[in-house]
Design an enzyme around this catalytic site. Sequence first.
Site, PDB file in Angstrom:
ATOM      1  N   ALA A  63      -6.543  76.226  26.490  1.00  0.00           N
ATOM      2  CA  ALA A  63      -6.317  75.495  27.731  1.00  0.00           C
ATOM      3  C   ALA A  63      -7.037  74.158  27.589  1.00  0.00           C
ATOM      4  O   ALA A  63      -7.974  74.024  26.793  1.00  0.00           O
ATOM      5  CB  ALA A  63      -6.870  76.293  28.896  1.00  0.00           C
ATOM      6  N   GLY A 108      -6.616  79.988  25.281  1.00  0.00           N
ATOM      7  CA  GLY A 108      -5.273  80.119  25.858  1.00  0.00           C
ATOM      8  C   GLY A 108      -4.181  80.156  24.792  1.00  0.00           C
ATOM      9  O   GLY A 108      -3.098  80.700  25.024  1.00  0.00           O
ATOM     10  N   GLU A 111      -4.109  83.662  23.637  1.00  0.00           N
ATOM     11  CA  GLU A 111      -3.540  84.440  24.747  1.00  0.00           C
ATOM     12  C   GLU A 111      -2.024  84.223  24.852  1.00  0.00           C
ATOM     13  O   GLU A 111      -1.276  85.152  25.168  1.00  0.00           O
ATOM     14  CB  GLU A 111      -4.240  84.051  26.057  1.00  0.00           C
ATOM     15  CG  GLU A 111      -5.692  84.518  26.075  1.00  0.00           C
ATOM     16  CD  GLU A 111      -6.523  83.889  27.182  1.00  0.00           C
ATOM     17  OE1 GLU A 111      -6.500  82.646  27.315  1.00  0.00           O
ATOM     18  OE2 GLU A 111      -7.186  84.627  27.914  1.00  0.00           O
ATOM     19  N   GLU A 131     -14.098  81.367  24.781  1.00  0.00           N
ATOM     20  CA  GLU A 131     -14.463  81.073  26.168  1.00  0.00           C
ATOM     21  C   GLU A 131     -15.922  81.328  26.532  1.00  0.00           C
ATOM     22  O   GLU A 131     -16.513  80.563  27.287  1.00  0.00           O
ATOM     23  CB  GLU A 131     -13.559  81.853  27.141  1.00  0.00           C
ATOM     24  CG  GLU A 131     -12.136  81.325  27.243  1.00  0.00           C
ATOM     25  CD  GLU A 131     -11.211  81.925  26.187  1.00  0.00           C
ATOM     26  OE1 GLU A 131     -11.699  82.568  25.228  1.00  0.00           O
ATOM     27  OE2 GLU A 131      -9.994  81.732  26.323  1.00  0.00           O
TER      28      GLU A 131
HETATM   29  N1  DAK Z   1      -8.540  70.931  25.254  1.00  0.00           N
HETATM   30  C1  DAK Z   1      -8.424  69.596  25.249  1.00  0.00           C
HETATM   31  N2  DAK Z   1      -8.398  68.833  24.142  1.00  0.00           N
HETATM   32  C2  DAK Z   1      -8.497  69.463  22.975  1.00  0.00           C
HETATM   33  C3  DAK Z   1      -8.624  70.877  22.888  1.00  0.00           C
HETATM   34  C4  DAK Z   1      -8.640  71.618  24.096  1.00  0.00           C
HETATM   35  N3  DAK Z   1      -8.711  72.948  24.125  1.00  0.00           N
HETATM   36  N4  DAK Z   1      -8.719  71.206  21.560  1.00  0.00           N
HETATM   37  C5  DAK Z   1      -8.648  70.044  20.875  1.00  0.00           C
HETATM   38  N5  DAK Z   1      -8.524  69.004  21.710  1.00  0.00           N
HETATM   39  C6  DAK Z   1      -8.421  67.589  21.369  1.00  0.00           C
HETATM   40  C7  DAK Z   1      -9.781  67.027  20.945  1.00  0.00           C
HETATM   41  O1  DAK Z   1     -10.552  66.678  22.072  1.00  0.00           O
HETATM   42  C8  DAK Z   1      -9.364  65.819  20.132  1.00  0.00           C
HETATM   43  O2  DAK Z   1      -9.005  64.785  21.020  1.00  0.00           O
HETATM   44  P1  DAK Z   1      -9.427  63.233  20.723  1.00  0.00           P
HETATM   45  O3  DAK Z   1     -10.888  63.243  20.599  1.00  0.00           O
HETATM   46  O4  DAK Z   1      -8.726  62.911  19.424  1.00  0.00           O
HETATM   47  O5  DAK Z   1      -8.880  62.491  21.910  1.00  0.00           O
HETATM   48  C9  DAK Z   1      -8.097  66.296  19.446  1.00  0.00           C
HETATM   49  O6  DAK Z   1      -7.632  67.419  20.206  1.00  0.00           O
HETATM   50  C10 DAK Z   1      -8.336  66.754  18.014  1.00  0.00           C
HETATM   51  O7  DAK Z   1      -9.371  67.726  18.063  1.00  0.00           O
HETATM   52  P2  DAK Z   1     -10.678  67.644  17.127  1.00  0.00           P
HETATM   53  O8  DAK Z   1     -11.005  66.233  16.788  1.00  0.00           O
HETATM   54  O9  DAK Z   1     -11.733  68.447  17.773  1.00  0.00           O
HETATM   55  O10 DAK Z   1     -10.124  68.380  15.808  1.00  0.00           O
HETATM   56  P3  DAK Z   1     -10.968  69.210  14.752  1.00  0.00           P
HETATM   57  O11 DAK Z   1     -10.025  69.481  13.632  1.00  0.00           O
HETATM   58  O12 DAK Z   1     -12.267  68.559  14.447  1.00  0.00           O
HETATM   59  O13 DAK Z   1     -11.311  70.581  15.481  1.00  0.00           O
HETATM   60  C11 DAK Z   1     -10.777  72.525  16.822  1.00  0.00           C
HETATM   61  C12 DAK Z   1     -10.241  71.437  15.839  1.00  0.00           C
HETATM   62  C13 DAK Z   1      -9.591  73.355  17.335  1.00  0.00           C
HETATM   63  C14 DAK Z   1     -11.732  73.462  16.055  1.00  0.00           C
HETATM   64  C15 DAK Z   1     -11.549  71.838  17.965  1.00  0.00           C
HETATM   65  O14 DAK Z   1     -10.698  70.824  18.524  1.00  0.00           O
HETATM   66  C16 DAK Z   1     -11.884  72.779  19.061  1.00  0.00           C
HETATM   67  O15 DAK Z   1     -12.866  73.545  18.962  1.00  0.00           O
HETATM   68  N6  DAK Z   1     -11.148  72.732  20.191  1.00  0.00           N
HETATM   69  C17 DAK Z   1     -11.410  73.535  21.344  1.00  0.00           C
HETATM   70  C18 DAK Z   1     -10.952  74.939  21.097  1.00  0.00           C
HETATM   71  C19 DAK Z   1     -11.298  75.840  22.258  1.00  0.00           C
HETATM   72  O16 DAK Z   1     -12.487  76.019  22.605  1.00  0.00           O
HETATM   73  N7  DAK Z   1     -10.252  76.370  22.878  1.00  0.00           N
HETATM   74  C20 DAK Z   1     -10.424  77.250  23.983  1.00  0.00           C
HETATM   75  C21 DAK Z   1     -10.334  76.465  25.220  1.00  0.00           C
HETATM   76  S1  DAK Z   1     -10.818  77.456  26.602  1.00  0.00           S
HETATM   77  C22 DAK Z   1      -9.236  80.591  32.947  1.00  0.00           C
HETATM   78  C23 DAK Z   1      -8.043  79.984  32.633  1.00  0.00           C
HETATM   79  C24 DAK Z   1      -7.798  79.640  31.336  1.00  0.00           C
HETATM   80  C25 DAK Z   1      -8.744  79.823  30.368  1.00  0.00           C
HETATM   81  C26 DAK Z   1      -9.917  80.414  30.711  1.00  0.00           C
HETATM   82  C27 DAK Z   1     -10.146  80.800  31.989  1.00  0.00           C
HETATM   83  N8  DAK Z   1      -9.544  81.012  34.294  1.00  0.00           N
HETATM   84  C28 DAK Z   1      -9.104  80.222  35.367  1.00  0.00           C
HETATM   85  C29 DAK Z   1     -10.481  82.061  34.463  1.00  0.00           C
HETATM   86  C30 DAK Z   1      -8.522  79.383  29.019  1.00  0.00           C
HETATM   87  C31 DAK Z   1      -9.563  78.846  28.351  1.00  0.00           C
HETATM   88  C32 DAK Z   1      -9.408  78.213  27.071  1.00  0.00           C
HETATM   89  O17 DAK Z   1      -8.382  78.212  26.460  1.00  0.00           O
END
Ligand code: DAK
Length: 261
Positions: A63, A108, A111, A131
């Site tokens: 997400a 997400g 998921e 998360e």
């Molecule tokens: N959201 C927004 N932007 C994202 C993103 C994300 N999840 N993942 C990557 N990006 C963006 C980065 O900010 C970056 O943007 P710029 O800086 O270029 O503008 C671009 O994508 C490239 O990413 P990186 O530069 O970080 O690329 P790397 O190869 O260095 O790293 C990575 C790739 C996937 C390891 C890293 O980007 C990363 O750790 N991303 C976050 C992954 C993550 O934590 N995903 C889980 C998100 S939490 C809920 C509802 C929904 C949810 C939970 C609760 N409730 C209401 C209860 C869902 C939660 C999630 O999904």
Amino acid sequence: MEYILYEQKGDYALLTIQREKALNALNSQVLDELNGALDAIDLDTVRCLILTGAGSKSFVAGADIGEMSTLTKAQGEAFGKKGNDIFRRLETLPIPVIAAVNGFALGGGCELAMSCDIRICSDNAVFGQPETGLGITPGFGGTQRLARIVGVGMAKQMIYTARNIKADEAYRIGLVNAVYPQEELLPAAEKLAGTIAKNAPIAVRSCKKAINEGLDADMDEALVIEEKLFGGCFETEDQRYGMAFFLDKNKEKVKEPFRNR
Ligand code: DAK
């Protein structure tokens, strides 16, 4: 649609989430467009759907953290509901859905893949539920679907530790059915979709319903669900044709496509 590409390819369709700059992260607009794309599927002709992400790096990196970072409790719940409703729609879509996971499937993204019937991935795929490291719980069904797919112990370990796993481990624990070199992933997904699409659509859809609904019922109820769906296949044109073709002793005869009737 800005972030979704939907292409019908004969009897199956390919849906690509294309927000490559943010590694295909799911913001509200992507979720709304995904919902709209599901509305637009012609279920009379499309017999299987493939879901993938644009580019070679990411399926869906979760997400959108930027969008979520400022949400209030009420907005967080509404965002979670939006995702949950769409993922549940995908899970209960009448036709089978294959997730072709071409890179990161985090939060997400993992998921979303788990809401699909079948998951296959490329050898650079990475799965995880990060998360708890962000101060939240998995919110799009992760706490429920991961345990059902890989078992309670492994799901709890992945979720509590927020540790990502690579493709080979995802295969070992049964999160994906197969791993392919990157360039072979989409052809493999299309071949699988084509194979599914050749079988009788009413039967395939009934199997999806029977498996999904049966998993949420006790065995006695589950078998009744199966009986009803089994019965529902009879008197269809496809059942009559499929069985008549088997019984026909003329080995020269070529099987015709099922007609979804
Ligand atoms: N959201 C927004 N932007 C994202 C993103 C994300 N999840 N993942 C990557 N990006 C963006 C980065 O900010 C970056 O943007 P710029 O800086 O270029 O503008 C671009 O994508 C490239 O990413 P990186 O530069 O970080 O690329 P790397 O190869 O260095 O790293 C990575 C790739 C996937 C390891 C890293 O980007 C990363 O750790 N991303 C976050 C992954 C993550 O934590 N995903 C889980 C998100 S939490 C809920 C509802 C929904 C949810 C939970 C609760 N409730 C209401 C209860 C869902 C939660 C999630 O999904």
